[in-house]
Design a protein around this motif. Structure first.
Motif, PDB file in Angstrom:
ATOM      1  N   GLY A  70       0.700  -1.242   0.501  1.00  0.00           N
ATOM      2  CA  GLY A  70      -0.234  -0.037   0.652  1.00  0.00           C
ATOM      3  C   GLY A  70       0.723   1.103  -0.028  1.00  0.00           C
ATOM      4  O   GLY A  70       0.174   2.030  -0.793  1.00  0.00           O
ATOM      5  N   ALA A  71       2.386   1.257   0.860  1.00  0.00           N
ATOM      6  CA  ALA A  71       3.116   2.543   0.788  1.00  0.00           C
ATOM      7  C   ALA A  71       3.461   2.703  -0.940  1.00  0.00           C
ATOM      8  O   ALA A  71       4.227   3.664  -1.197  1.00  0.00           O
ATOM      9  CB  ALA A  71       4.272   2.295   2.306  1.00  0.00           C
ATOM     10  N   LEU A  72       4.353   1.587  -1.121  1.00  0.00           N
ATOM     11  CA  LEU A  72       4.615   1.309  -2.318  1.00  0.00           C
ATOM     12  C   LEU A  72       3.220   2.123  -3.285  1.00  0.00           C
ATOM     13  O   LEU A  72       3.321   2.382  -3.841  1.00  0.00           O
ATOM     14  CB  LEU A  72       4.969  -0.523  -3.123  1.00  0.00           C
ATOM     15  CG  LEU A  72       6.476  -0.429  -1.853  1.00  0.00           C
ATOM     16  CD1 LEU A  72       6.225  -1.520  -2.333  1.00  0.00           C
ATOM     17  CD2 LEU A  72       7.584   0.176  -2.114  1.00  0.00           C
ATOM     18  N   SER A  73       2.489   1.938  -2.700  1.00  0.00           N
ATOM     19  CA  SER A  73       1.095   2.339  -3.922  1.00  0.00           C
ATOM     20  C   SER A  73       0.863   3.419  -4.400  1.00  0.00           C
ATOM     21  O   SER A  73       0.637   4.797  -5.035  1.00  0.00           O
ATOM     22  CB  SER A  73      -0.198   1.472  -3.801  1.00  0.00           C
ATOM     23  OG  SER A  73      -0.698   2.075  -2.731  1.00  0.00           O
ATOM     24  N   ASP A  74       1.536   4.145  -2.994  1.00  0.00           N
ATOM     25  CA  ASP A  74       1.273   6.057  -3.118  1.00  0.00           C
ATOM     26  C   ASP A  74       2.077   6.184  -4.511  1.00  0.00           C
ATOM     27  O   ASP A  74       2.478   7.830  -3.994  1.00  0.00           O
ATOM     28  CB  ASP A  74       1.671   6.434  -1.447  1.00  0.00           C
ATOM     29  CG  ASP A  74       0.628   6.011  -1.105  1.00  0.00           C
ATOM     30  OD1 ASP A  74      -0.493   5.989  -1.375  1.00  0.00           O
ATOM     31  OD2 ASP A  74       0.006   6.067   0.405  1.00  0.00           O
ATOM     32  N   ILE A  75       3.653   5.438  -4.599  1.00  0.00           N
ATOM     33  CA  ILE A  75       4.740   6.428  -5.198  1.00  0.00           C
ATOM     34  C   ILE A  75       3.705   5.553  -6.782  1.00  0.00           C
ATOM     35  O   ILE A  75       4.511   6.429  -7.247  1.00  0.00           O
ATOM     36  CB  ILE A  75       5.545   5.944  -4.352  1.00  0.00           C
ATOM     37  CG1 ILE A  75       6.403   5.522  -3.323  1.00  0.00           C
ATOM     38  CG2 ILE A  75       7.080   6.104  -5.488  1.00  0.00           C
ATOM     39  CD1 ILE A  75       7.789   4.812  -3.095  1.00  0.00           C
ATOM     40  N   PRO A  89      -6.186  11.495   5.460  1.00  0.00           N
ATOM     41  CA  PRO A  89      -7.186  11.828   3.322  1.00  0.00           C
ATOM     42  C   PRO A  89      -5.392  11.592   2.496  1.00  0.00           C
ATOM     43  O   PRO A  89      -5.020  11.424   1.335  1.00  0.00           O
ATOM     44  CB  PRO A  89      -6.434  13.248   3.166  1.00  0.00           C
ATOM     45  CG  PRO A  89      -7.724  12.980   4.456  1.00  0.00           C
ATOM     46  CD  PRO A  89      -7.080  12.701   6.256  1.00  0.00           C
ATOM     47  N   GLU A  90      -4.526  11.909   2.772  1.00  0.00           N
ATOM     48  CA  GLU A  90      -2.799  11.951   2.216  1.00  0.00           C
ATOM     49  C   GLU A  90      -2.368  11.958   2.279  1.00  0.00           C
ATOM     50  O   GLU A  90      -1.347  11.187   1.662  1.00  0.00           O
ATOM     51  CB  GLU A  90      -1.481  13.837   2.275  1.00  0.00           C
ATOM     52  CG  GLU A  90      -1.445  12.895   3.670  1.00  0.00           C
ATOM     53  CD  GLU A  90      -2.404  13.321   5.180  1.00  0.00           C
ATOM     54  OE1 GLU A  90      -2.029  13.779   6.669  1.00  0.00           O
ATOM     55  OE2 GLU A  90      -3.244  13.866   4.925  1.00  0.00           O
ATOM     56  N   MET A  91      -1.960   9.968   3.106  1.00  0.00           N
ATOM     57  CA  MET A  91      -1.867   8.896   2.866  1.00  0.00           C
ATOM     58  C   MET A  91      -2.300   7.641   2.011  1.00  0.00           C
ATOM     59  O   MET A  91      -2.498   6.609   3.311  1.00  0.00           O
ATOM     60  CB  MET A  91      -0.769   8.687   4.102  1.00  0.00           C
ATOM     61  CG  MET A  91      -0.011   9.871   4.570  1.00  0.00           C
ATOM     62  SD  MET A  91       1.768   9.374   3.119  1.00  0.00           S
ATOM     63  CE  MET A  91       2.461   7.790   3.890  1.00  0.00           C
ATOM     64  N   ARG A  92      -3.619   7.649   1.711  1.00  0.00           N
ATOM     65  CA  ARG A  92      -4.739   6.878   1.375  1.00  0.00           C
ATOM     66  C   ARG A  92      -3.824   5.596   1.288  1.00  0.00           C
ATOM     67  O   ARG A  92      -4.772   4.152   1.954  1.00  0.00           O
ATOM     68  CB  ARG A  92      -5.782   6.941   0.527  1.00  0.00           C
ATOM     69  CG  ARG A  92      -6.243   8.585   0.620  1.00  0.00           C
ATOM     70  CD  ARG A  92      -6.979   8.690  -0.762  1.00  0.00           C
ATOM     71  NE  ARG A  92      -7.452  10.219  -0.585  1.00  0.00           N
ATOM     72  CZ  ARG A  92      -8.312  10.854  -0.167  1.00  0.00           C
ATOM     73  NH1 ARG A  92      -8.658  10.297   1.093  1.00  0.00           N
ATOM     74  NH2 ARG A  92      -8.783  11.714  -0.263  1.00  0.00           N
ATOM     75  N   GLY A  93      -3.203   5.351   0.804  1.00  0.00           N
ATOM     76  CA  GLY A  93      -2.834   3.898  -0.080  1.00  0.00           C
ATOM     77  C   GLY A  93      -1.852   3.610   1.137  1.00  0.00           C
ATOM     78  O   GLY A  93      -2.376   1.946   1.597  1.00  0.00           O
TER      79      GLY A  93
END
Length: 386
Positions: A59-64, A321-325
């Motif tokens: 999920g964190a990688l998907s924010d990239i 909201p700014e860290m949805r993934g």
């Protein structure tokens, strides 16, 4: 619903479709691989454990890179399904399930985050309700699909799952062509952002609720399947009973989502937990040899879970909201750890005390989770005002 939202909903359906499809194949796979029906159930946590664990990072990688996570995920998912279809022994079958779990771990957080990105706050509950119902429907309809095609050949089910994964990749490419996904941070910051998000109290409580909800739901459908198999129910009959929960989810999801938008996320979740707890208690004291009663109870169970997921999924994309993934990845990781853990932790209870006790434990778990939502979870004021 526009074409982008449709692709996301379809993605939410396809991934878990394969997750517990083996529930309707217990007698067949047991005969093919020469192992017990209980042993076949191991293939569920083998799919779900890597799925849950890898989501912590995916999920964190998907924010990239949302697009890359999506493509890698469904490609791996389809490859794993093909391995299962060509399996000649149980060990190879388990390896295919493991690869599928890894693949979908990259898909699940990103589809939730994308939906949060493209749907406005005022109608986000409805959208998340449909996504939650899509996931529930995939879980519930998987056994129906597998049980039906098993009449021809059980391997056909996994060829279907692989094909659906490829179809979703193509549709995503077409629907999101030219769409710009903006990364919220750099790769070197993944660890830092994960820790920051994990320390958020709302995220922690949502993770707990997600874990308990799937633990209760999967515990109920996993062991009712095993019990019905021992009572002489056919693969197709078991598939119909379990899939009734998914059908209920599909039907009730628009209402559940609207309730989450109108009454608030927490109120809708409490309604859902109340329905689930009562239904599981009735299941614990009912005669499960009555086909029609089983269908009714699982249909009601599906209504309850639709209300729960519409609320919790919406909260998971709104708390930060700014860290949805990243927040949805932690939430989804926890809830699918509950999915994977249910067969493992409830097996001793089922074998020693039977299905009634399993259903009672699941009912009490739902009550506890509902209390967590009421007294501990808080909705985002910023998102409420948008």
């Amino acid at each position: 619903m526009n074409k982008k939202q449709f692709v996301i909903m379809l993605s939410g359906f396809v991934g878990p479709l394969s997750g517990n499809a083996v529930l309707a194949l217990l007698p067949t796979l047991s005969e093919v691989f020469h192992v017990s029906a209980t042993t076949i159930l191991i293939s569920i946590p083998v799919f779900m454990l890597p799925f849950a664990a890898i989501q912590i990072f995916s999920g964190a990688l998907s924010d990239i890179n949302r697009r890359g996570a999506f493509f890698f995920g469904f490609s791996s998912y389809s490859i794993g399904a093909i391995i299962c279809a060509f399996s000649t022994n149980f060990e190879l079958f388990l390896s295919g399930r493991f690869v599928q779990g890894i693949g979908f771990a990259f898909v699940n957080p990103v589809i939730t985050a994308i939906l949060g990105d493209i749907v406005p706050t005022k109608s986000r509950g409805s959208a998340m309700g449909v996504l939650g119902a899509s996931t529930t429907a995939g879980i519930a309809l998987g056994p129906l699909v597998a049980g039906t095609v098993a009449i021809i050949d059980w391997r056909l089910a996994f060829f279907i799952f692989a094909s659906l994964g490829i179809v979703v990749i193509v549709l995503f490419s077409i629907s999101f062509a030219g769409f710009e996904f903006k990364g919220s941070f750099a790769l070197k910051d993944v660890g830092k952002k994960l820790l920051e998000t994990a320390k958020n109290r709302n995220v922690e409580y949502l993770m707990l609720c997600g874990f308990i909800t799937f633990f209760s739901y999967i515990g109920a459908i996993s062991f009712i399947s095993a019990e019905l198999s021992s009572l002489g129910f056919t693969d197709a009959s078991i598939g119909v009973i379990i899939s009734s929960a998914g059908i209920a989810g599909i039907i009730s999801s628009p209402i559940a989502g609207r309730i989450a938008d109108f009454l608030g996320r927490r109120a809708a979740a409490v309604i859902g937990y109340s329905i689930v707890a009562i239904t599981l208690f009735i299941l614990s004291i009912s005669d499960r040899n009555i086909f029609e009663l089983d269908i009714v109870l699982f249909f009601i169970l599906g209504i309850g879970t639709a209300h729960i997921w519409s609320s919790l999924l919406t909260l998971s994309v709104e708390v930060i909201p700014e860290m949805r993934g990243t927040s949805t990845s932690l939430f989804n990781s926890a809830r699918f750890f509950g999915y994977a853990s249910a067969p493992l932790f409830l097996s001793p209870i089922f074998e020693k005390f039977g299905m009634s006790t399993v259903a009672l434990v699941a009912s009490l778990s739902a009550i506890f989770s509902g209390l967590v939502v009421v007294f501990l979870v808080r909705e985002s004021k910023t998102e409420k005002n948008k």
